[in-house]
Design a protein around this motif. Structure first.
Motif, PDB file in Angstrom:
ATOM      1  N   ALA B 284      27.379   7.144   0.868  1.00 15.74           N
ATOM      2  CA  ALA B 284      26.931   8.088  -0.166  1.00 15.74           C
ATOM      3  C   ALA B 284      25.414   8.011  -0.341  1.00 15.74           C
ATOM      4  O   ALA B 284      24.810   6.938  -0.174  1.00 15.74           O
ATOM      5  N   LYS B 285      24.841   9.126  -0.683  1.00 18.48           N
ATOM      6  CA  LYS B 285      23.387   9.198  -0.891  1.00 18.48           C
ATOM      7  C   LYS B 285      23.000   8.382  -2.124  1.00 18.48           C
ATOM      8  O   LYS B 285      23.592   8.552  -3.195  1.00 18.48           O
ATOM      9  N   SER B 286      22.017   7.508  -1.978  1.00 15.90           N
ATOM     10  CA  SER B 286      21.567   6.691  -3.102  1.00 15.90           C
ATOM     11  C   SER B 286      20.824   7.584  -4.096  1.00 15.90           C
ATOM     12  O   SER B 286      19.968   8.379  -3.706  1.00 15.90           O
ATOM     13  N   VAL B 287      21.155   7.444  -5.364  1.00 14.97           N
ATOM     14  CA  VAL B 287      20.616   8.373  -6.373  1.00 14.97           C
ATOM     15  C   VAL B 287      19.107   8.213  -6.554  1.00 14.97           C
ATOM     16  O   VAL B 287      18.563   7.102  -6.464  1.00 14.97           O
ATOM     17  N   GLU B 288      18.462   9.320  -6.778  1.00 15.16           N
ATOM     18  CA  GLU B 288      17.046   9.316  -7.147  1.00 15.16           C
ATOM     19  C   GLU B 288      16.978   9.102  -8.652  1.00 15.16           C
ATOM     20  O   GLU B 288      17.552   9.872  -9.420  1.00 15.16           O
ATOM     21  N   PRO B 289      16.321   8.037  -9.126  1.00 17.97           N
ATOM     22  CA  PRO B 289      16.298   7.827 -10.573  1.00 17.97           C
ATOM     23  C   PRO B 289      15.570   8.948 -11.309  1.00 17.97           C
ATOM     24  O   PRO B 289      14.697   9.592 -10.744  1.00 17.97           O
ATOM     25  N   ARG B 457      24.718  -2.008 -30.890  1.00 20.96           N
ATOM     26  CA  ARG B 457      25.258  -0.763 -30.328  1.00 20.96           C
ATOM     27  C   ARG B 457      24.226   0.343 -30.212  1.00 20.96           C
ATOM     28  O   ARG B 457      24.543   1.505 -30.392  1.00 20.96           O
ATOM     29  N   TYR B 458      22.985  -0.042 -29.962  1.00 21.30           N
ATOM     30  CA  TYR B 458      21.946   0.962 -29.697  1.00 21.30           C
ATOM     31  C   TYR B 458      21.860   1.250 -28.200  1.00 21.30           C
ATOM     32  O   TYR B 458      22.108   2.339 -27.743  1.00 21.30           O
ATOM     33  N   ASN B 459      21.433   0.231 -27.456  1.00 21.14           N
ATOM     34  CA  ASN B 459      21.058   0.403 -26.051  1.00 21.14           C
ATOM     35  C   ASN B 459      22.255   0.116 -25.155  1.00 21.14           C
ATOM     36  O   ASN B 459      22.839  -0.950 -25.221  1.00 21.14           O
ATOM     37  N   PHE B 460      22.613   1.106 -24.331  1.00 15.39           N
ATOM     38  CA  PHE B 460      23.731   0.835 -23.422  1.00 15.39           C
ATOM     39  C   PHE B 460      23.415   1.231 -21.997  1.00 15.39           C
ATOM     40  O   PHE B 460      22.493   2.008 -21.733  1.00 15.39           O
ATOM     41  N   GLN B 461      24.206   0.702 -21.083  1.00 17.70           N
ATOM     42  CA  GLN B 461      24.125   1.057 -19.665  1.00 17.70           C
ATOM     43  C   GLN B 461      25.548   1.156 -19.134  1.00 17.70           C
ATOM     44  O   GLN B 461      26.349   0.233 -19.309  1.00 17.70           O
ATOM     45  N   PHE B 462      25.852   2.281 -18.510  1.00 17.50           N
ATOM     46  CA  PHE B 462      27.187   2.485 -17.960  1.00 17.50           C
ATOM     47  C   PHE B 462      27.115   2.896 -16.503  1.00 17.50           C
ATOM     48  O   PHE B 462      26.242   3.669 -16.111  1.00 17.50           O
ATOM     49  N   GLY B 463      28.047   2.386 -15.734  1.00 22.98           N
ATOM     50  CA  GLY B 463      28.247   2.853 -14.362  1.00 22.98           C
ATOM     51  C   GLY B 463      29.481   3.744 -14.335  1.00 22.98           C
ATOM     52  O   GLY B 463      29.809   4.393 -15.331  1.00 22.98           O
ATOM     53  N   GLY B 464      30.180   3.788 -13.222  1.00 23.41           N
ATOM     54  CA  GLY B 464      31.391   4.604 -13.115  1.00 23.41           C
ATOM     55  C   GLY B 464      32.054   4.307 -11.788  1.00 23.41           C
ATOM     56  O   GLY B 464      31.644   3.391 -11.063  1.00 23.41           O
ATOM     57  N   GLN B 465      33.095   5.065 -11.453  1.00 26.52           N
ATOM     58  CA  GLN B 465      33.760   4.886 -10.155  1.00 26.52           C
ATOM     59  C   GLN B 465      33.308   5.917  -9.133  1.00 26.52           C
ATOM     60  O   GLN B 465      33.103   5.613  -7.974  1.00 26.52           O
ATOM     61  N   LEU B 466      33.195   7.157  -9.567  1.00 30.05           N
ATOM     62  CA  LEU B 466      32.811   8.240  -8.658  1.00 30.05           C
ATOM     63  C   LEU B 466      31.655   9.011  -9.271  1.00 30.05           C
ATOM     64  O   LEU B 466      31.694   9.363 -10.457  1.00 30.05           O
ATOM     65  N   PHE B 467      30.651   9.277  -8.461  1.00 27.63           N
ATOM     66  CA  PHE B 467      29.472  10.027  -8.919  1.00 27.63           C
ATOM     67  C   PHE B 467      29.265  11.189  -7.948  1.00 27.63           C
ATOM     68  O   PHE B 467      29.141  10.969  -6.739  1.00 27.63           O
ATOM     69  N   TYR B 468      29.223  12.391  -8.483  1.00 29.21           N
ATOM     70  CA  TYR B 468      28.986  13.560  -7.628  1.00 29.21           C
ATOM     71  C   TYR B 468      27.747  14.295  -8.120  1.00 29.21           C
ATOM     72  O   TYR B 468      27.571  14.508  -9.325  1.00 29.21           O
ATOM     73  N   GLU B 469      26.949  14.662  -7.179  1.00 27.18           N
ATOM     74  CA  GLU B 469      25.760  15.443  -7.512  1.00 27.18           C
ATOM     75  C   GLU B 469      26.174  16.843  -7.951  1.00 27.18           C
ATOM     76  O   GLU B 469      27.051  17.448  -7.345  1.00 27.18           O
ATOM     77  N   ILE B 470      25.554  17.327  -9.027  1.00 27.89           N
ATOM     78  CA  ILE B 470      25.724  18.730  -9.421  1.00 27.89           C
ATOM     79  C   ILE B 470      24.390  19.420  -9.170  1.00 27.89           C
ATOM     80  O   ILE B 470      23.348  19.002  -9.708  1.00 27.89           O
ATOM     81  N   LYS B 471      24.421  20.426  -8.327  1.00 27.39           N
ATOM     82  CA  LYS B 471      23.192  21.118  -7.974  1.00 27.39           C
ATOM     83  C   LYS B 471      23.405  22.614  -8.172  1.00 27.39           C
ATOM     84  O   LYS B 471      24.340  23.181  -7.593  1.00 27.39           O
ATOM     85  N   ASP B 472      22.568  23.207  -9.014  1.00 21.67           N
ATOM     86  CA  ASP B 472      22.640  24.645  -9.265  1.00 21.67           C
ATOM     87  C   ASP B 472      24.061  25.109  -9.558  1.00 21.67           C
ATOM     88  O   ASP B 472      24.566  26.085  -8.978  1.00 21.67           O
ATOM     89  N   GLY B 473      24.717  24.352 -10.445  1.00 22.46           N
ATOM     90  CA  GLY B 473      26.041  24.779 -10.921  1.00 22.46           C
ATOM     91  C   GLY B 473      27.199  24.408 -10.026  1.00 22.46           C
ATOM     92  O   GLY B 473      28.331  24.803 -10.312  1.00 22.46           O
ATOM     93  N   LEU B 479      27.317  10.525  -4.788  1.00 23.71           N
ATOM     94  CA  LEU B 479      26.093   9.742  -4.934  1.00 23.71           C
ATOM     95  C   LEU B 479      26.471   8.268  -5.092  1.00 23.71           C
ATOM     96  O   LEU B 479      27.578   7.947  -5.522  1.00 23.71           O
ATOM     97  N   GLY B 480      25.530   7.403  -4.766  1.00 20.22           N
ATOM     98  CA  GLY B 480      25.759   5.972  -4.949  1.00 20.22           C
ATOM     99  C   GLY B 480      24.699   5.349  -5.829  1.00 20.22           C
ATOM    100  O   GLY B 480      23.675   5.969  -6.141  1.00 20.22           O
ATOM    101  N   ASP B 481      24.968   4.112  -6.272  1.00 24.25           N
ATOM    102  CA  ASP B 481      23.992   3.286  -7.004  1.00 24.25           C
ATOM    103  C   ASP B 481      23.575   3.911  -8.335  1.00 24.25           C
ATOM    104  O   ASP B 481      22.414   3.811  -8.744  1.00 24.25           O
ATOM    105  N   VAL B 482      24.527   4.530  -9.028  1.00 21.48           N
ATOM    106  CA  VAL B 482      24.207   5.248 -10.268  1.00 21.48           C
ATOM    107  C   VAL B 482      24.580   4.433 -11.499  1.00 21.48           C
ATOM    108  O   VAL B 482      25.671   3.855 -11.569  1.00 21.48           O
ATOM    109  N   ALA B 483      23.680   4.383 -12.467  1.00 23.60           N
ATOM    110  CA  ALA B 483      24.018   3.920 -13.817  1.00 23.60           C
ATOM    111  C   ALA B 483      23.142   4.700 -14.783  1.00 23.60           C
ATOM    112  O   ALA B 483      22.041   5.104 -14.427  1.00 23.60           O
ATOM    113  N   TYR B 484      23.651   4.933 -15.987  1.00 24.95           N
ATOM    114  CA  TYR B 484      22.807   5.615 -16.974  1.00 24.95           C
ATOM    115  C   TYR B 484      22.546   4.711 -18.166  1.00 24.95           C
ATOM    116  O   TYR B 484      23.370   3.921 -18.565  1.00 24.95           O
TER     117      TYR B 484
END
Lengths: 445, 545
Positions: B284-289, B457-473, B479-484
């Protein structure tokens, strides 16, 4: 039920093993008297006492194994436990990875029961809470803490002649002290085998001082900083890493210790040369039982990291047999070599850096690199020219303990870490580490 | 704090057995014979009478029988099958204005009466440190009543062989589509809980829950890379019919990237997808931060809700009772009192609920005898209430408890635990595909990954199992290596759209930890697919020596 002595435990285990017609039988009896007191808002919120003794029986017919547990010890209950284990074994599918019961082992006793250890009373626990609360009240602060004591024994036996019995006792204490306006918070963690080594008021004073010094925290930009990590602050990070010291995971390509192209990284230098970590059931400061309960294998003093090199990996009996290696018992403790300097001396020799009292909510982000995320908490300070200059806001970090142990500047004096849910009893030094990666700020106090 | 409690079940168990410990192992068919209600009432009365006689102003008794079965598998092997039972009695009293608690597994009238007297003695020992007496909101005694989790198929009657075969079939499905290794588990829980109190209640409850998590791992030995994809199942408060998924239980994810489930679960189908997706993750494409609009599926969003709203609105945390461990909360009383604290945007509505069918938190009564209920926590984005127990209700000016007091065992003292806290569905008709249509630069996240939040409970960081790029709808590649990263208040105020009730479904936490000594609890969180604008995404790829 009262705690069993060695003769009583042996009599019961012999009786259990005589009851089964299975190919083999394994028995564990463990009992404990666990007391605790919890307080918050300068009042006791709960206090409890649980006394329990449990018998676990596991039998096997060929490669079919079943396990039962009871906490009654009359003859009918012992027989009931054996029959249940036999029934479960007959229902279970064959496990191709089944390993027969351990051959007879020699267990060299370790000092898990200190001569000064004793069972505590509700009044003693209430006194611990009182001393902590009283010290906080006198400074106009609010204390929330937890004291827990445990006294008990463990006995293991199997049909191949394994037998072990040992008593154990310990205490753990943590307290968070906060200013009434919520702008300052301090914490301390203490653990001991010898009750005389524990002083609730003295420990509480450390949390109090940190709380008072941590008000009016300033924001520092996230980034890479030199950090002075108190022993409790780094223990969770190390715990995650040492959980991955499993040979099978590495051999199968599922851990940071997997070698590109196959195999594992045993013998490779992955850490700073100052890093030395070992397990030793007989360590005077962090003694643990001289056997692994699950396999009933005798523990050995074992180097995990020697001068920065991976010195050993954990081989369970199945994987050791499959790969032609020596099986090893799970380690009960982890001891990391340090120096003789106190945390204060490490601070005094730090030009610019951050002092971290405690880390919090650490989770694995990427097992490939052991990247962990978590936060600082309850006492984070900026150090300049060897002095704590001022409190700073807490940070979130994204850092790998593998990277952290490559960036060690200096190690301080090791300290026994309280029971925080780790499978290891840990003696960890304070450490000064370069380029620790803080990724964002937290407003939490 | 959400966490799984994995402990070694016993020294006697062999192999690499790691399962949660809840009690003593028993044969499965013995699980079906409950203790008689009359026996439990006799025990309870012995404790209530002894406590009252010893000077308690209040006493409650919990007689518990906790039955569980756990099956663990690895690839094509069943590693272990464990039946456990734990039975005993917990007695809590208020005496001299303080609490005392003692538990015993000796289930005789004499033993529970002695436990009650000891509890009174402990309460008296603690009373000298009490700054104010315990004040319990009134609860009307309900007499002798019963409640049970509705189900059509009792997990206790399903042959173990069938369950093991289902897990092995899932493992084979994942191995067949790209996984190198596969582990799966089945957790089944039955809590038979009897509660009695000096208020005049005798409540008999029979609660059932189950969960079947798995992890598919794909390894590329040549590059030394490995990736995992966990199952997308949600634990449920229902019977074994949970595994009888029909087409109506299946939901197409946005862009058709995978199948999701609502009300029942097809573990084999999910495992088949997991094997393929784990393999795809290796390349998977590594995410651009940077800043992205996030579209979060309910199977992912539940955990963000749990951490940033569920725990943050627990009144015991707000007051400081968890200060030493799980922490306090930014959602302080002054913010609630202001009646205008914008927790989230106007479309954000959170409801606390003990009554949602199929949820992990559904019960008839809590462990203080308070009936399950439903109430608002956040209304039109504003913080309007908390979660409270009997001794907290007066603090927020309420005359009755919210029914939020629970213990994970007869031997644990009850304390404040969250109910199901759910994000209400959007009121405008909107499907997940329609939701992503106007997202120019976004990420669609599914499944629970790593998670961490600070002690207020202010600052959090979450990952996930599956990340898909959404581009122009359009939902495009993995995508890989994603956390928010986000701050709770900023995050919920960045909520701009959510799908309607057709997409609303629950995720859940089976082993939510809190308290000292730590206890676990199970709770569900519902939502529909929801959009958050301009959230900070980091790249988690790292190189080590």
């Amino acid at each position: 039920m009262k705690l069993l002595n060695q003769d009583e435990a042996r009599r019961i285990s012999d009786k259990v093993m005589a009851l089964t017609k299975a190919d083999e039988c394994r028995v564990t009896i463990s009992g404990a008297r666990k007391g605790n007191v919890r307080y918050a808002r300068n009042s006791v919120s709960t206090a409890g006492l649980v006394e329990d003794t449990q018998l676990a029986v596991s039998v096997a017919f060929g490669k079919r194994q079943g396990t039962a547990q009871v906490n009654e010890f009359d003859d009918n209950s012992l027989e009931k436990a054996v029959r249940r284990a036999e029934e479960t074994a007959r229902l279970a599918p064959e496990n191709p990875e089944f390993m027969p019961a351990m051959a007879k082992q020699a267990f060299r006793p370790s000092a898990t029961m200190h001569p000064n250890a004793k069972a505590f009373t509700p009044e003693y626990r209430a006194e611990v809470a009182f001393q902590s609360i009283d010290a906080a009240r006198k400074k106009g602060l609010v204390a929330a803490g937890f004291f827990a004591d445990s006294t008990g024994f463990e006995c293991i036996a199997n049909s191949n002649g394994v037998f072990g019995y040992q008593e154990l006792a310990s205490l753990n204490f943590t307290v968070t002290t906060r200013t009434e306006d919520g702008r300052g918070s301090g914490w301390v963690n203490r653990a001991a085998y010898d009750p005389k080594q524990f002083d609730a008021r003295a420990a509480s004073e450390i949390a109090i001082e940190k709380a008072l010094r941590s008000v009016e925290a300033k924001a520092l930009e996230p980034g890479r900083y030199t950090v002075v990590l108190e022993p409790s602050a780094s223990s969770d990070l190390l715990n995650f890493m040492f959980n991955a010291f499993d040979a099978r995971q590495a051999d199968e390509g599922r851990s940071f210790l997997a070698r590109k192209g196959g195999g594992n990284r045993l013998g490779e230098r992955l850490f700073d040369g100052k890093v030395n970590v070992w397990a030793d059931p007989w360590d005077a400061n962090a003694p643990v039982l001289p056997w692994e309960q699950q396999s009933m294998m005798a523990r050995q003093k074992t180097d995990l990291i020697r001068n920065g090199q991976v010195a050993s990996l954990d081989y369970d009996r199945y994987w050791a047999q499959k790969t032609g290696k020596q099986a090893s018992a799970d380690h009960g403790n982890l001891i990391m070599a340090g120096g003789s300097k106190s945390t204060e001396q490490l601070i005094a020799e730090t030009k610019k850096g951050i002092l971290v009292t405690r880390t919090w909510y650490i989770r694995m982000v990427d097992p490939q690199s052991v990247l962990l995320t978590g936060l600082t908490r309850d006492g984070t300070f900026y150090i300049e020219n060897g002095q704590v200059k001022h409190p700073i806001k807490n940070f979130r970090f994204n850092e790998s303990p593998v990277v952290m142990l490559n960036n060690i500047d200096e190690l301080g004096k090791p300290m026994l870490i309280g029971d925080a849910g780790s499978r290891f009893r840990m003696m960890i030094p304070a450490m000064r580490v370069r380029d620790f990666n803080f990724t964002s700020l937290s407003d939490a106090v | 704090m959400e966490r799984r409690t994995f402990l070694k079940v016993s020294a006697a168990a062999g192999g690499t057995l790691l399962v949660p410990v809840f009690g003593n192992a028993i044969a499965a068919e013995e699980l079906l014979n409950p203790l008689s209600v009359q026996f439990k009432k006799t025990l309870a009365d012995a404790a209530l009478n002894a406590a009252t006689k010893a000077g308690a102003s209040y006493c409650d008794v919990r007689i518990g029988r906790y039955l569980n079965q756990f099956i663990t598998t690895r690839d094509t092997n069943v590693e272990n099958i464990v039946n456990t039972e734990s039975s005993g009695v917990g007695v809590r009293v208020v005496a001299n204005g303080a609490y005392g608690f003692v538990a015993t597994n000796v289930m005789t009238a004499d033993a529970v009466a002695e436990a009650a007297r000891q509890a009174v003695a402990i309460a008296r020992a603690n009373a000298r440190l009490q700054s104010e007496p315990v004040q319990l909101a009134p609860v009307k005694g309900v007499g002798e009543v019963a409640w049970a989790t509705p189900f059509t198929k009792d997990w206790r009657t399903v042959p173990v062989k069938d369950k093991a075969e289902m897990l092995i079939a899932a493992n084979k499905a994942a191995l067949g589509t790209g996984a190198t290794f596969m582990t799966s588990m089945l957790f089944q829980v039955n809590q038979q809980k009897y509660f009695a109190s000096t208020d005049g209640s005798y409540i008999d409850q029979d609660i059932h829950r189950l969960w079947s998590p798995f992890t598919a791992t794909a390894v590329d030995k040549a590059s030394g890379k490995f990736r995992t994809r966990d199952g997308l199942s949600s634990p449920a408060g229902m019977g074994y019919e949970f595994f009888d998924a029909q087409p109506r239980h299946k939901v197409r994810a946005a862009g058709g990237v995978t199948t999701l489930y609502h009300g029942a679960y097809d573990i084999v189908e999910d495992a088949r997808a997991a094997g393929r997706q784990a393999r795809e993750k290796l390349t998977a494409k590594s995410v651009e931060p940077g800043k992205y609009d996030l579209v979060l599926s309910p199977e992912h969003l539940f955990l963000t809700i749990h951490e940033s709203v569920g725990h943050a609105t627990e009144l015991d945390r707000v007051l400081g009772y968890e200060a030493n461990y799980a922490g306090t909360s930014f959602a302080t009383l002054d913010k609630w009192q202001s009646k205008k604290f914008k927790y989230g945007s106007d479309i954000v509505n959170f409801v606390a609920d003990r009554t949602t069918p199929g949820s992990l938190g559904a019960v008839g009564y809590d462990d203080e005898g308070v009936p399950g209920k439903r109430w608002d926590i956040i209304k039109d984005g504003v913080l309007v209430n908390y979660q409270a127990t009997r001794d907290q209700a007066h603090i927020i000016g309420e005359k009755a408890s919210h029914g939020c007091s629970f213990a994970d065992s007869w031997s644990s003292v009850q304390f404040q635990r969250m109910p199901n806290v759910s994000l209400a569905a959007g009121t405008k008709k909107l499907t997940p595909d329609e939701l992503v249509k106007d997202v120019k630069k976004g990420i669609y996240i599914l499944g629970r990954g790593s998670y961490s939040i600070d002690q207020q409970r202010y600052n959090f960081q979450f990952g996930g199992q599956l990340f898909y790029e959404i581009k122009d709808g359009k939902v495009t590649q993995q995508l890989g290596d994603v956390a928010y990263h986000a701050n709770t208040q900023e995050f919920w105020n960045a909520c701009t759209a959510m799908c309607d009730e057709r997409d609303w479904r629950m995720g859940g936490s089976f082993f939510d930890g809190k308290g000292q000594p730590s206890q676990i609890s199970a709770v569900s969180h519902g939502s529909s697919t929801t959009r958050f604008n301009g959230i900070n995404v980091i790249n988690t790829a790292r190189k080590i020596a």
